[in-house]
Scaffold this motif. Structure first.
Motif, PDB file in Angstrom:
ATOM      1  N   ASP A  29       0.836  -1.206   0.000  1.00 47.71           N
ATOM      2  CA  ASP A  29       0.000   0.000   0.000  1.00 47.71           C
ATOM      3  C   ASP A  29       0.873   1.259   0.000  1.00 47.71           C
ATOM      4  O   ASP A  29       0.576   2.233  -0.707  1.00 47.71           O
ATOM      5  N   LEU A  30       1.951   1.245   0.794  1.00 49.64           N
ATOM      6  CA  LEU A  30       2.854   2.401   0.863  1.00 49.64           C
ATOM      7  C   LEU A  30       3.548   2.630  -0.481  1.00 49.64           C
ATOM      8  O   LEU A  30       3.723   3.773  -0.907  1.00 49.64           O
ATOM      9  N   ILE A  31       3.921   1.544  -1.141  1.00 50.31           N
ATOM     10  CA  ILE A  31       4.539   1.647  -2.470  1.00 50.31           C
ATOM     11  C   ILE A  31       3.566   2.302  -3.443  1.00 50.31           C
ATOM     12  O   ILE A  31       3.929   3.206  -4.205  1.00 50.31           O
ATOM     13  N   ASP A  32       2.308   1.850  -3.408  1.00 51.54           N
ATOM     14  CA  ASP A  32       1.286   2.410  -4.311  1.00 51.54           C
ATOM     15  C   ASP A  32       1.046   3.896  -4.028  1.00 51.54           C
ATOM     16  O   ASP A  32       0.910   4.694  -4.966  1.00 51.54           O
ATOM     17  N   GLU A  33       0.987   4.266  -2.741  1.00 44.61           N
ATOM     18  CA  GLU A  33       0.741   5.664  -2.378  1.00 44.61           C
ATOM     19  C   GLU A  33       1.888   6.556  -2.860  1.00 44.61           C
ATOM     20  O   GLU A  33       1.659   7.658  -3.378  1.00 44.61           O
ATOM     21  N   CYS A  34       3.123   6.092  -2.697  1.00 44.63           N
ATOM     22  CA  CYS A  34       4.285   6.880  -3.136  1.00 44.63           C
ATOM     23  C   CYS A  34       4.334   6.994  -4.650  1.00 44.63           C
ATOM     24  O   CYS A  34       4.659   8.057  -5.198  1.00 44.63           O
ATOM     25  N   SER A  35       4.007   5.915  -5.344  1.00 47.48           N
ATOM     26  CA  SER A  35       3.974   5.946  -6.813  1.00 47.48           C
ATOM     27  C   SER A  35       2.925   6.932  -7.308  1.00 47.48           C
ATOM     28  O   SER A  35       3.159   7.690  -8.248  1.00 47.48           O
ATOM     29  N   GLU A  36       1.767   6.929  -6.645  1.00 49.21           N
ATOM     30  CA  GLU A  36       0.690   7.851  -7.019  1.00 49.21           C
ATOM     31  C   GLU A  36       1.092   9.299  -6.765  1.00 49.21           C
ATOM     32  O   GLU A  36       0.823  10.190  -7.576  1.00 49.21           O
ATOM     33  N   ALA A  37       1.753   9.554  -5.643  1.00 48.12           N
ATOM     34  CA  ALA A  37       2.185  10.918  -5.308  1.00 48.12           C
ATOM     35  C   ALA A  37       3.202  11.431  -6.324  1.00 48.12           C
ATOM     36  O   ALA A  37       3.137  12.582  -6.757  1.00 48.12           O
ATOM     37  N   LEU A  38       4.138  10.582  -6.709  1.00 49.90           N
ATOM     38  CA  LEU A  38       5.146  10.982  -7.700  1.00 49.90           C
ATOM     39  C   LEU A  38       4.502  11.215  -9.063  1.00 49.90           C
ATOM     40  O   LEU A  38       4.908  12.114  -9.803  1.00 49.90           O
ATOM     41  N   PHE A  39       3.476  10.408  -9.386  1.00 53.04           N
ATOM     42  CA  PHE A  39       2.764  10.600 -10.652  1.00 53.04           C
ATOM     43  C   PHE A  39       2.075  11.967 -10.693  1.00 53.04           C
ATOM     44  O   PHE A  39       2.090  12.665 -11.699  1.00 53.04           O
ATOM     45  N   GLU A  40       1.499  12.375  -9.558  1.00 54.76           N
ATOM     46  CA  GLU A  40       0.816  13.668  -9.487  1.00 54.76           C
ATOM     47  C   GLU A  40       1.789  14.823  -9.677  1.00 54.76           C
ATOM     48  O   GLU A  40       1.455  15.839 -10.295  1.00 54.76           O
ATOM     49  N   PHE A  41       3.004  14.694  -9.141  1.00 49.46           N
ATOM     50  CA  PHE A  41       3.992  15.765  -9.264  1.00 49.46           C
ATOM     51  C   PHE A  41       4.670  15.775 -10.628  1.00 49.46           C
ATOM     52  O   PHE A  41       4.943  16.835 -11.180  1.00 49.46           O
ATOM     53  N   GLU A  42       4.964  14.603 -11.179  1.00 48.96           N
ATOM     54  CA  GLU A  42       5.711  14.530 -12.425  1.00 48.96           C
ATOM     55  C   GLU A  42       4.834  14.458 -13.667  1.00 48.96           C
ATOM     56  O   GLU A  42       5.274  14.778 -14.761  1.00 48.96           O
ATOM     57  N   GLY A  43       3.595  13.975 -13.493  1.00 53.56           N
ATOM     58  CA  GLY A  43       2.711  13.845 -14.639  1.00 53.56           C
ATOM     59  C   GLY A  43       3.019  12.634 -15.491  1.00 53.56           C
ATOM     60  O   GLY A  43       2.595  12.544 -16.643  1.00 53.56           O
ATOM     61  N   LYS A  44       3.778  11.697 -14.961  1.00 58.40           N
ATOM     62  CA  LYS A  44       4.097  10.468 -15.693  1.00 58.40           C
ATOM     63  C   LYS A  44       4.258   9.329 -14.698  1.00 58.40           C
ATOM     64  O   LYS A  44       4.492   9.545 -13.509  1.00 58.40           O
ATOM     65  N   GLU A  45       4.140   8.100 -15.228  1.00 55.82           N
ATOM     66  CA  GLU A  45       4.263   6.936 -14.374  1.00 55.82           C
ATOM     67  C   GLU A  45       5.639   6.878 -13.724  1.00 55.82           C
ATOM     68  O   GLU A  45       6.658   7.076 -14.388  1.00 55.82           O
ATOM     69  N   SER A  46       5.677   6.612 -12.419  1.00 54.77           N
ATOM     70  CA  SER A  46       6.941   6.506 -11.703  1.00 54.77           C
ATOM     71  C   SER A  46       6.953   5.202 -10.926  1.00 54.77           C
ATOM     72  O   SER A  46       6.096   4.968 -10.064  1.00 54.77           O
ATOM     73  N   PHE A  47       7.903   4.353 -11.250  1.00 54.49           N
ATOM     74  CA  PHE A  47       8.007   3.060 -10.570  1.00 54.49           C
ATOM     75  C   PHE A  47       8.832   3.222  -9.307  1.00 54.49           C
ATOM     76  O   PHE A  47       9.971   3.688  -9.343  1.00 54.49           O
ATOM     77  N   VAL A  48       8.241   2.849  -8.189  1.00 56.23           N
ATOM     78  CA  VAL A  48       8.939   2.881  -6.907  1.00 56.23           C
ATOM     79  C   VAL A  48       9.117   1.442  -6.440  1.00 56.23           C
ATOM     80  O   VAL A  48       8.139   0.712  -6.274  1.00 56.23           O
ATOM     81  N   SER A  49      10.355   1.044  -6.235  1.00 53.23           N
ATOM     82  CA  SER A  49      10.631  -0.345  -5.862  1.00 53.23           C
ATOM     83  C   SER A  49      10.361  -0.602  -4.389  1.00 53.23           C
ATOM     84  O   SER A  49      10.335   0.321  -3.564  1.00 53.23           O
ATOM     85  N   LYS A  50      10.189  -1.866  -4.071  1.00 48.39           N
ATOM     86  CA  LYS A  50      10.007  -2.286  -2.685  1.00 48.39           C
ATOM     87  C   LYS A  50      11.233  -1.918  -1.868  1.00 48.39           C
ATOM     88  O   LYS A  50      11.124  -1.452  -0.724  1.00 48.39           O
ATOM     89  N   ARG A  51      12.417  -2.119  -2.453  1.00 48.38           N
ATOM     90  CA  ARG A  51      13.674  -1.812  -1.774  1.00 48.38           C
ATOM     91  C   ARG A  51      13.764  -0.329  -1.429  1.00 48.38           C
ATOM     92  O   ARG A  51      14.230   0.046  -0.342  1.00 48.38           O
ATOM     93  N   THR A  52      13.294   0.535  -2.339  1.00 47.09           N
ATOM     94  CA  THR A  52      13.342   1.980  -2.100  1.00 47.09           C
ATOM     95  C   THR A  52      12.512   2.369  -0.884  1.00 47.09           C
ATOM     96  O   THR A  52      12.971   3.136  -0.022  1.00 47.09           O
ATOM     97  N   ILE A  53      11.289   1.851  -0.795  1.00 51.20           N
ATOM     98  CA  ILE A  53      10.419   2.193   0.338  1.00 51.20           C
ATOM     99  C   ILE A  53      10.971   1.616   1.636  1.00 51.20           C
ATOM    100  O   ILE A  53      10.904   2.268   2.702  1.00 51.20           O
TER     101      ILE A  53
END
Length: 339
Positions: A29-53
């Protein structure tokens, strides 16, 4: 977007989730929330890895950024703050932090009368109020001159560089008989030796326009702005001063400084490329790699008889001729009789 800004967005998003008392968050869920937040700021899909979170959560728990967040895993899969009142935005500062902030405020206050920093006055006052800053006098004094001609142009130039607007500048150089209008694409503001310059694109070439020679500035809304995407550090890396010739290759300049003045050149290099070639009891031989321009010549001449240029020969001969001309000026000088 820079990796630093990405990380800040993730930390802010994780903080929002971890302090939410009305929803349970798994790692996915945290990975999805961070990916969504980055998408809102960048305007493009952003893949956030499990390792990153996982690393983000580890960093937030640690003292690395001063958070020491009380993050816990409960029911073996959900994440939250063990202290429901905690937030990374509520971090307190210690006495050492307050002293450091106070010192920074004293430095910022020296710019309070500088036109482009006027909007900072309110911010500085809020900082002083919030950290109970003292009214101590600054013990760091910066070399500045708010009375320099042309400083009134900094605000409009800064704003239009930021907004990528073409400008029509009525300009009169020291050598011109009349003022001329230049339609320019402003790129950077550069300060050198207590004088400000606008680095701009004019007729497909880069120019420096001194702010103290500008008479009026107007925005040209009809012309499309050309962005050279200049990086100041990269653009000025091969020069001393402000005069960059894009077609000129930097040259090795070898010069000797006597033993009395060599320590000053060692501790305050003329350019970041400076190296020591050799040393004797008489002095030190230095080497720099730069474009040869007017500002470099002025700098070298400023050392007077304590510095001698060895190479390149063309620069050496030019320096020699300038010293000879200066000597003739002193010999021919006739002073009026004192009363």
């Amino acid at each position: 977007m820079s990796s630093n800004k990405n990380a800040l967005i993730r930390y802010k998003t994780l903080d929002k989730c971890l302090k939410n008392k009305y929803r349970k968050y798994t790692l996915e869920d945290l990975i999805d929330e961070c990916s969504e937040a980055l998408f809102e700021f960048e305007g493009k899909e952003s893949f956030v890895s499990k390792r990153t979170i996982q690393l983000d959560l580890q960093n937030m728990r640690s003292e690395k950024f001063g958070y020491e967040a009380p993050i816990e895993v409960y029911e073996r899969k959900y994440y939250r703050y063990s202290d429901p009142e905690y937030s990374i935005h509520n971090i307190s500062v210690n006495e050492s932090d307050l002293k450091a902030m106070n010192n920074a405020i004293q430095i910022l206050k020296q710019f309070k009368d500088f036109s482009m920093f006027k909007e900072m006055n309110g911010v500085i006052q809020k900082l002083e109020d919030s950290i109970h800053s003292t009214n101590q006098k600054s013990i760091i004094h910066l070399d500045k001159n708010e009375q320099l001609k042309g400083l009134e142009h900094i605000d409009i130039l800064y704003e239009n560089i930021l907004n990528k607007k073409v400008l029509k500048i009525l300009y009169k150089s020291f050598t011109a008989r009349e003022s001329n209008v230049y339609t320019v694409h402003p790129q950077l503001l550069k300060e050198f030796n207590n004088r400000w310059f606008l680095v701009c694109l004019y007729k497909q070439k880069m120019y420096n326009l001194a702010l103290d020679r500008m008479e009026t500035i107007e925005v040209d809304e009809k012309t499309t702005y050309i962005d050279r995407n200049l990086d100041g550090d990269e653009y000025f890396k091969d020069i001393v001063g402000v005069t960059v010739a894009e077609s000129i290759v930097p040259k090795k300049v070898v010069f000797f400084v006597d033993s009395a003045n060599a320590p000053y050149v060692k501790t305050k290099p003329l350019h970041k490329s400076q190296e020591i070639v050799s040393e004797t009891k008489e002095g030190t031989l230095f080497k720099i790699c730069v474009q040869i321009n007017y500002e470099l010549e002025r700098l070298l001449l400023g050392f007077g008889d304590s510095l001698v240029v060895h190479k390149p020969q063309k620069l050496r001969l030019r320096m020699e001729e300038k010293f000879k001309a200066g000597s003739r000026n002193y010999q021919d000088l006739v002073l009026p009789e004192e009363n």
